[in-house]
Scaffold this motif. Structure first.
Motif, PDB file in Angstrom:
ATOM      1  N   TYR A 153      33.537  16.634 -16.670  1.00  9.28           N
ATOM      2  CA  TYR A 153      34.904  16.798 -15.872  1.00  9.28           C
ATOM      3  C   TYR A 153      35.536  17.948 -15.883  1.00  9.28           C
ATOM      4  O   TYR A 153      36.120  18.590 -14.937  1.00  9.28           O
ATOM      5  N   LYS A 154      35.216  18.990 -16.951  1.00  7.91           N
ATOM      6  CA  LYS A 154      35.527  20.377 -16.983  1.00  7.91           C
ATOM      7  C   LYS A 154      34.895  21.457 -15.952  1.00  7.91           C
ATOM      8  O   LYS A 154      35.376  22.149 -15.152  1.00  7.91           O
ATOM      9  N   ALA A 189      35.117  24.027 -10.735  1.00  2.68           N
ATOM     10  CA  ALA A 189      34.597  24.234  -9.279  1.00  2.68           C
ATOM     11  C   ALA A 189      35.747  23.699  -8.376  1.00  2.68           C
ATOM     12  O   ALA A 189      35.826  24.454  -7.262  1.00  2.68           O
ATOM     13  N   LEU A 190      36.582  22.839  -8.683  1.00  2.00           N
ATOM     14  CA  LEU A 190      37.827  22.432  -7.659  1.00  2.00           C
ATOM     15  C   LEU A 190      38.716  23.342  -7.647  1.00  2.00           C
ATOM     16  O   LEU A 190      39.155  23.686  -6.504  1.00  2.00           O
ATOM     17  N   LYS A 191      38.942  24.232  -8.437  1.00  2.00           N
ATOM     18  CA  LYS A 191      39.909  25.468  -8.858  1.00  2.00           C
ATOM     19  C   LYS A 191      39.499  26.448  -7.733  1.00  2.00           C
ATOM     20  O   LYS A 191      40.320  26.955  -7.112  1.00  2.00           O
ATOM     21  N   LEU A 220      34.602  28.811  -2.891  1.00  2.00           N
ATOM     22  CA  LEU A 220      33.678  27.751  -2.801  1.00  2.00           C
ATOM     23  C   LEU A 220      34.305  26.669  -1.520  1.00  2.00           C
ATOM     24  O   LEU A 220      35.461  26.823  -1.037  1.00  2.00           O
ATOM     25  N   VAL A 221      32.907  26.003  -0.865  1.00  2.00           N
ATOM     26  CA  VAL A 221      33.220  25.258   0.117  1.00  2.00           C
ATOM     27  C   VAL A 221      32.705  23.700  -0.348  1.00  2.00           C
ATOM     28  O   VAL A 221      32.213  23.578  -1.512  1.00  2.00           O
ATOM     29  N   GLU A 222      33.107  22.780   0.505  1.00  2.00           N
ATOM     30  CA  GLU A 222      32.795  21.557   0.057  1.00  2.00           C
ATOM     31  C   GLU A 222      31.116  21.468  -0.256  1.00  2.00           C
ATOM     32  O   GLU A 222      31.128  20.584  -1.196  1.00  2.00           O
ATOM     33  N   ASP A 223      30.474  21.884   0.441  1.00  2.00           N
ATOM     34  CA  ASP A 223      28.974  21.892   0.308  1.00  2.00           C
ATOM     35  C   ASP A 223      28.628  22.241  -1.304  1.00  2.00           C
ATOM     36  O   ASP A 223      27.951  21.878  -1.797  1.00  2.00           O
ATOM     37  N   ASP A 242      28.077  18.745  -8.164  1.00  2.00           N
ATOM     38  CA  ASP A 242      27.963  17.193  -8.498  1.00  2.00           C
ATOM     39  C   ASP A 242      26.606  16.911  -8.721  1.00  2.00           C
ATOM     40  O   ASP A 242      26.181  16.234  -9.689  1.00  2.00           O
ATOM     41  N   LYS A 243      25.685  17.338  -7.722  1.00  4.10           N
ATOM     42  CA  LYS A 243      24.403  16.903  -7.768  1.00  4.10           C
ATOM     43  C   LYS A 243      23.529  17.249  -9.036  1.00  4.10           C
ATOM     44  O   LYS A 243      22.841  16.905  -9.436  1.00  4.10           O
ATOM     45  N   LEU A 244      23.941  18.844  -9.318  1.00  2.00           N
ATOM     46  CA  LEU A 244      23.508  19.411 -10.457  1.00  2.00           C
ATOM     47  C   LEU A 244      23.841  18.681 -11.692  1.00  2.00           C
ATOM     48  O   LEU A 244      22.991  18.466 -12.754  1.00  2.00           O
ATOM     49  N   ILE A 245      25.152  18.201 -11.740  1.00  2.00           N
ATOM     50  CA  ILE A 245      25.342  17.464 -12.932  1.00  2.00           C
ATOM     51  C   ILE A 245      24.789  16.146 -13.176  1.00  2.00           C
ATOM     52  O   ILE A 245      24.198  15.927 -14.204  1.00  2.00           O
ATOM     53  N   GLU A 246      24.741  15.570 -12.192  1.00  3.99           N
ATOM     54  CA  GLU A 246      23.857  14.323 -12.083  1.00  3.99           C
ATOM     55  C   GLU A 246      22.531  14.461 -12.318  1.00  3.99           C
ATOM     56  O   GLU A 246      21.912  13.295 -13.100  1.00  3.99           O
ATOM     57  N   GLU A 247      21.857  15.309 -11.916  1.00  7.95           N
ATOM     58  CA  GLU A 247      20.337  15.623 -12.099  1.00  7.95           C
ATOM     59  C   GLU A 247      20.215  15.875 -13.612  1.00  7.95           C
ATOM     60  O   GLU A 247      19.194  15.699 -14.346  1.00  7.95           O
ATOM     61  N   ARG A 248      20.978  16.760 -14.034  1.00  4.79           N
ATOM     62  CA  ARG A 248      20.853  16.933 -15.575  1.00  4.79           C
ATOM     63  C   ARG A 248      21.100  15.711 -16.512  1.00  4.79           C
ATOM     64  O   ARG A 248      20.636  15.655 -17.300  1.00  4.79           O
ATOM     65  N   LYS A 249      21.964  15.008 -16.100  1.00 10.73           N
ATOM     66  CA  LYS A 249      22.679  13.869 -17.115  1.00 10.73           C
ATOM     67  C   LYS A 249      21.349  13.025 -16.821  1.00 10.73           C
ATOM     68  O   LYS A 249      20.667  12.525 -17.974  1.00 10.73           O
ATOM     69  N   LYS A 250      20.631  12.830 -15.712  1.00  6.87           N
ATOM     70  CA  LYS A 250      19.304  11.952 -15.612  1.00  6.87           C
ATOM     71  C   LYS A 250      18.266  12.711 -16.338  1.00  6.87           C
ATOM     72  O   LYS A 250      17.382  11.770 -17.106  1.00  6.87           O
ATOM     73  N   THR A 251      17.993  13.605 -16.289  1.00  6.19           N
ATOM     74  CA  THR A 251      16.909  14.524 -17.137  1.00  6.19           C
ATOM     75  C   THR A 251      17.376  14.198 -18.480  1.00  6.19           C
ATOM     76  O   THR A 251      16.380  13.785 -19.454  1.00  6.19           O
ATOM     77  N   ILE A 252      18.468  14.291 -18.971  1.00  8.97           N
ATOM     78  CA  ILE A 252      19.045  14.376 -20.392  1.00  8.97           C
ATOM     79  C   ILE A 252      18.507  12.707 -20.938  1.00  8.97           C
ATOM     80  O   ILE A 252      17.981  12.599 -22.099  1.00  8.97           O
TER      81      ILE A 252
END
Length: 79
Positions: A22-23, A28-30, A37-40, A46-56
């Motif tokens: 969440y941090k 990123a939102l700030k 940054l742009v929406e992409d 977000d995709k990186l966070i999810e991929e790393r979670k899956k890897t862990i």
């Protein structure tokens, strides 16, 4: 030439796994709200966070399986 957007994305990438998800998303939102940054970019973070979670999670499962195999081998060799 220095590119602030690339620099921010690199910092966010490096913070994934070291900071709570969440941090990283808040940070990123700030930068999105500031127009750096742009929406992409938010989607990519977000995709990186999810991929790393899956890897862990996969690594945790592998470690558990390895521990079970080792325990079974120890039990078998003790018999």
């Amino acid at each position: 030439m220095f590119n602030l957007r690339d620099y921010i994305l690199k910092l966010l990438d490096e913070s994934i796994g070291k900071e709570p998800d969440y941090k990283v998303r808040e940070n990123a939102l700030k930068w999105y709200e500031r127009g750096t940054l742009v929406e992409d970019d938010l989607e990519a973070v977000d995709k990186l966070i999810e991929e790393r979670k899956k890897t862990i999670e996969e690594q945790i499962v592998e470690n558990i399986i390895d521990e079970i195999i080792e325990e079974n081998q120890e039990v078998e060799s003790a018999e």
